[in-house]
Motif scaffolding. Structure first.
Motif, PDB file in Angstrom:
ATOM      1  N   ILE A 216     -10.053  13.818 -14.300  1.00  0.00           N
ATOM      2  CA  ILE A 216      -9.118  14.365 -13.406  1.00  0.00           C
ATOM      3  C   ILE A 216      -8.621  13.240 -12.329  1.00  0.00           C
ATOM      4  O   ILE A 216      -7.476  13.220 -12.113  1.00  0.00           O
ATOM      5  N   ILE A 217      -9.605  12.765 -11.610  1.00  0.00           N
ATOM      6  CA  ILE A 217      -9.367  11.978 -10.381  1.00  0.00           C
ATOM      7  C   ILE A 217      -8.794  10.720 -10.492  1.00  0.00           C
ATOM      8  O   ILE A 217      -7.784  10.186 -10.305  1.00  0.00           O
ATOM      9  N   GLN A 218      -9.128  10.200 -11.956  1.00  0.00           N
ATOM     10  CA  GLN A 218      -8.711   8.803 -12.522  1.00  0.00           C
ATOM     11  C   GLN A 218      -7.620   8.877 -13.184  1.00  0.00           C
ATOM     12  O   GLN A 218      -7.136   7.927 -13.772  1.00  0.00           O
ATOM     13  N   GLY A 219      -7.027  10.080 -13.575  1.00  0.00           N
ATOM     14  CA  GLY A 219      -5.571  10.038 -14.356  1.00  0.00           C
ATOM     15  C   GLY A 219      -5.988  10.088 -15.827  1.00  0.00           C
ATOM     16  O   GLY A 219      -4.801   9.984 -16.580  1.00  0.00           O
ATOM     17  N   GLY A 220      -7.085  10.380 -16.313  1.00  0.00           N
ATOM     18  CA  GLY A 220      -7.265  10.473 -17.695  1.00  0.00           C
ATOM     19  C   GLY A 220      -7.251  11.871 -18.101  1.00  0.00           C
ATOM     20  O   GLY A 220      -6.723  12.808 -17.309  1.00  0.00           O
ATOM     21  N   HIS A 221      -7.768  12.268 -19.466  1.00  0.00           N
ATOM     22  CA  HIS A 221      -7.481  13.591 -19.597  1.00  0.00           C
ATOM     23  C   HIS A 221      -8.906  14.115 -20.301  1.00  0.00           C
ATOM     24  O   HIS A 221     -10.037  13.373 -20.190  1.00  0.00           O
ATOM     25  N   VAL A 222      -9.139  15.329 -20.479  1.00  0.00           N
ATOM     26  CA  VAL A 222     -10.388  16.076 -20.772  1.00  0.00           C
ATOM     27  C   VAL A 222     -10.552  16.911 -21.805  1.00  0.00           C
ATOM     28  O   VAL A 222      -9.548  17.682 -22.088  1.00  0.00           O
ATOM     29  N   ARG A 223     -11.812  16.681 -22.459  1.00  0.00           N
ATOM     30  CA  ARG A 223     -12.115  17.863 -23.589  1.00  0.00           C
ATOM     31  C   ARG A 223     -13.251  18.453 -23.035  1.00  0.00           C
ATOM     32  O   ARG A 223     -14.324  17.897 -22.575  1.00  0.00           O
ATOM     33  N   VAL A 224     -13.250  19.743 -23.315  1.00  0.00           N
ATOM     34  CA  VAL A 224     -14.328  20.745 -23.217  1.00  0.00           C
ATOM     35  C   VAL A 224     -14.495  21.520 -24.364  1.00  0.00           C
ATOM     36  O   VAL A 224     -13.299  21.579 -25.286  1.00  0.00           O
ATOM     37  N   GLY A 225     -15.527  22.475 -24.488  1.00  0.00           N
ATOM     38  CA  GLY A 225     -15.451  23.484 -25.531  1.00  0.00           C
ATOM     39  C   GLY A 225     -17.001  23.587 -25.929  1.00  0.00           C
ATOM     40  O   GLY A 225     -17.831  22.697 -25.582  1.00  0.00           O
ATOM     41  N   LEU A 226     -17.163  24.666 -26.678  1.00  0.00           N
ATOM     42  CA  LEU A 226     -18.607  24.995 -27.270  1.00  0.00           C
ATOM     43  C   LEU A 226     -19.300  23.821 -28.003  1.00  0.00           C
ATOM     44  O   LEU A 226     -20.571  23.756 -28.132  1.00  0.00           O
TER      45      LEU A 226
END
Ligand code: KMH
Ligand code: ZN
Length: 273
Positions: A216-226
């Protein structure tokens, strides 16, 4: 900064209901979990298939049922089918869900130990074969890299003209056998890709939110999940995939990153169809 694309990895092939009862197995559970994650802010849903009793499966029929059930609940969400499947599946078995003509699929770009006796095999020829199969079928590739050598392999294959952009990487960090997920690992990976490439970060286990915050800080994107992490905080099981997505949305608010809708994600990733 660009809006934040959140991917939710619903279930994977390895985690079980014994570890966390919220892990979806059935078609209905997958569709509901995808819908809740989408409502919470996910624009991409990463899909593996399971049998009703939780075994990894990779049949056309099961993927079709899951995709249709998700599309019924959230028609505009980006569905990303796995071509990683589960340990031990053949190349062609792993490509079975591509018969569904998905908008996006993963391409795993290197071999690594996967805990215990497991080896997740992705030879150079596998990468070329599966990558070209996706390209020839106009399926957008998410390039999964579990360590820096995988990034180097991709860049070499691109240079040789064997794979083509747009290059969208997923750094999957913290697998037992792969690169760990400390901040310095993430920064090394991020700084190793071309300037015009995009990336998302999937931190495994305790790395999930540490790396989400960094992305989030660096301008990238995120994957989360079980698939990646069963806990919403240390010692507290997540009640749903949506809860993990919501935690990232809250985090993004603190850094003034807006959340991308599926259509905004398509533009950011330069997806054309
Ligand atoms: N289940 C892992 C062996 C992917 O989805 O592309 C592979 C995996 C990667 O989950
Ligand atoms: Zn996966």
């Amino acid at each position: 900064m660009e809006k934040l694309i959140i991917t939710c990895a619903l279930t994977g092939a390895e985690v079980t209901k014994e570890q966390n009862p919220a892990v979806p197995y059935t078609v209905e559970e997958m569709a509901l979990s995808a819908y809740e994650a989408y409502q919470a802010g996910a624009s991409v849903i990463h899909v593996h298939a399971r049998t009703d009793d939780g075994k990894p499966t990779h049949t056309y029929e099961r993927f079709k049922a899951i995709v249709e059930a998700i599309q019924m609940r959230c028609p505009d969400v980006i569905i990303q089918l796995t071509t990683g499947g589960a340990i031990g599946m053949s190349r062609d078995e792993r490509l079975t869900p591509i018969q569904l003509n998905p908008e996006m699929a993963t391409l795993d770009c290197g071999t690594l130990n996967f805990g215990g006796d497991d080896i997740f095999v992705n030879t150079e020829n596998d990468i070329i074969y599966m990558g070209q199969f996706l390209e020839n079928n106009s399926v957008y590739k998410e390039i999964e890299c579990f360590e820096k050598g995988h990034v180097d392999t991709v860049l070499r294959l691109v240079k040789k003209g064997l794979l083509h952009g747009p290059l969208h990487f997923s750094f999957v960090l913290g697998v037992n056998g792969g690169m760990s997920g400390e901040v310095r690992d993430f920064l090394f990976m991020k700084d190793s890709i071309p300037n015009d490439a995009t990336y998302s970060v999937a931190g495994i286990g305790r790395y999930e939110f540490l790396l989400a915050e960094q992305a989030i800080i660096q301008g990238g994107h995120v994957r989360v999940g079980l698939e990646d992490n069963l806990y919403v905080e240390k010692g507290v099981l997540a009640s749903s995939n949506a809860q993990l997505v919501s935690k990232v949305v809250e985090m993004a608010k603190r850094y003034n990153r807006e959340i991308a809708t599926p259509d905004e994600a398509r533009q950011i990733l330069k997806m054309k169809r």
